[in-house]
Design a protein around this motif. Structure first.
Motif, mmCIF file in Angstrom:
data_model
loop_
_atom_site.group_PDB
_atom_site.id
_atom_site.type_symbol
_atom_site.label_atom_id
_atom_site.label_comp_id
_atom_site.label_asym_id
_atom_site.label_seq_id
_atom_site.Cartn_x
_atom_site.Cartn_y
_atom_site.Cartn_z
ATOM 1 N N VAL A 37 11.365 24.858 -17.576
ATOM 2 C CA VAL A 37 12.318 24.395 -18.787
ATOM 3 C C VAL A 37 12.575 25.466 -19.989
ATOM 4 O O VAL A 37 11.406 26.023 -20.256
ATOM 5 N N VAL A 39 13.811 25.912 -23.446
ATOM 6 C CA VAL A 39 13.915 25.164 -24.918
ATOM 7 C C VAL A 39 14.374 26.156 -25.834
ATOM 8 O O VAL A 39 13.775 27.534 -26.000
ATOM 9 N N TYR A 63 18.032 16.738 -23.809
ATOM 10 C CA TYR A 63 17.408 17.230 -22.551
ATOM 11 C C TYR A 63 18.449 16.850 -21.580
ATOM 12 O O TYR A 63 19.345 16.325 -21.685
ATOM 13 N N THR A 87 17.840 10.250 -19.127
ATOM 14 C CA THR A 87 18.019 11.303 -20.243
ATOM 15 C C THR A 87 17.973 10.998 -21.467
ATOM 16 O O THR A 87 17.125 11.636 -22.282
ATOM 17 N N GLN A 91 14.740 12.461 -23.851
ATOM 18 C CA GLN A 91 15.372 13.301 -25.153
ATOM 19 C C GLN A 91 14.894 12.283 -26.548
ATOM 20 O O GLN A 91 14.254 12.969 -27.401
ATOM 21 N N ILE A 94 10.963 13.427 -26.657
ATOM 22 C CA ILE A 94 10.801 14.614 -27.061
ATOM 23 C C ILE A 94 11.034 14.658 -28.681
ATOM 24 O O ILE A 94 10.160 14.926 -29.433
ATOM 25 N N CYS A 116 16.393 20.964 -24.469
ATOM 26 C CA CYS A 116 15.614 21.248 -23.281
ATOM 27 C C CYS A 116 16.062 21.178 -21.903
ATOM 28 O O CYS A 116 16.929 19.935 -21.648
ATOM 29 N N ASP A 117 16.489 22.360 -21.495
ATOM 30 C CA ASP A 117 17.202 22.327 -20.161
ATOM 31 C C ASP A 117 16.283 22.561 -19.073
ATOM 32 O O ASP A 117 15.666 23.707 -19.096
ATOM 33 N N ARG A 126 9.577 16.123 -18.317
ATOM 34 C CA ARG A 126 9.264 15.709 -19.867
ATOM 35 C C ARG A 126 8.028 16.201 -20.722
ATOM 36 O O ARG A 126 8.344 16.711 -21.681
ATOM 37 N N SER A 129 8.677 19.961 -21.288
ATOM 38 C CA SER A 129 9.691 20.063 -22.302
ATOM 39 C C SER A 129 9.150 19.719 -23.693
ATOM 40 O O SER A 129 9.297 20.466 -24.759
#
Length: 238
Positions: A37, A39, A63, A87, A91, A94, A116-117, A126, A129
């Motif tokens: 990931v 970030v 995310y 999704t 996110q 997070i 966060c990709d 997750r 992330s």
């Protein structure tokens, strides 16, 4: 034996590489095994409307999964015109996790967004992330201190996350996709560096699980997050 040949209490190999984006105020490429990931932390002047005039800042997250993060190509959610429920849920998780360890007043009326990709997914996106996002946030706030945008360190504690599950009747730490897809029960734990609970998501996938099994999962999570916190400090420079 687990498919990865790890012991039940072993993390996958974890790497936390910082400074991978020259433009972002903070960045980290986090790898939990084959899960990767990227970030980035972006500092913006101003806050959402509900915080204007309060003198308080905000920390939020976005995310997403890149099209070939999995075995087959997935369409970009932007091309579909909406985000999936998964999704949005991730996110928000997070963002909550990072705000739990941030003094928002110390930011002033500024917002930090953690993007966060997921470059490659093999379970635990997750949790990876959240763990990488804390590093990016730590670097961004350090930049703010160095530039004298703020005078007080807003980071109150570390936060990291890990997955655990019951696989073939055994509680195990840090599920990869092969384990996650067949686990009898799985859970995501988000804990602070001092051991406080931020969030626990636990689900019986194929059966209910006992209190003793949950306690075993929690014990594994505390061990794993303790190791992740050490790696975070090393990556962020203390």
């Amino acid at each position: 034996m687990r498919p990865s040949e790890r012991t039940p209490d072993a993390l996958r190999p974890v790497t936390l590489e910082t400074g991978v984006n020259r433009y972002a105020e903070g960045s980290c490429l986090v790898s939990f095994g084959h899960t990767k990931v990227l970030v980035t932390a972006s500092l913006e002047e101003g806050v959402p409307g509900f915080l204007r005039g309060t003198g308080q800042g905000w920390v939020t997250a976005e995310y997403g999964m890149l099209p070939r993060a999995t075995h087959t190509r997935g369409r970009r959610e932007a091309a579909q015109g909406k985000q999936s429920g998964r999704t949005q849920e991730i996110q928000r998780l997070i963002g909550r996790s990072l705000r739990a360890v941030t003094d928002l007043k110390a930011l002033g009326e500024r917002q930090i967004t953690l993007d966060c990709d997921v470059v490659q997914a093999d379970g635990g996106t997750r949790t990876a992330s959240i763990t990488g996002a804390w590093i990016a946030l730590r670097l961004a706030t350090r930049y703010m201190l160095e530039e004298r945008l703020i005078t007080k360190d807003p980071i109150l504690d570390q936060v990291a996350a890990i997955s655990c599950g019951v696989f073939s009747g055994t509680p195990v730490l840090d599920l990869d996709y092969e384990e996650d897809s067949t686990a009898e029960a799985d859970a995501n734990f988000v804990l602070t560096g001092s051991g406080d609970i931020v969030e626990i998501q636990a689900t019986g996938e194929k059966r209910g699980f006992s209190e003793a099994e949950f306690e075993a999962l929690f014990s594994l999570a505390r061990k794993g997050i303790g190791e992740l916190c050490t790696l975070q400090r090393e990556a962020a420079g203390g």
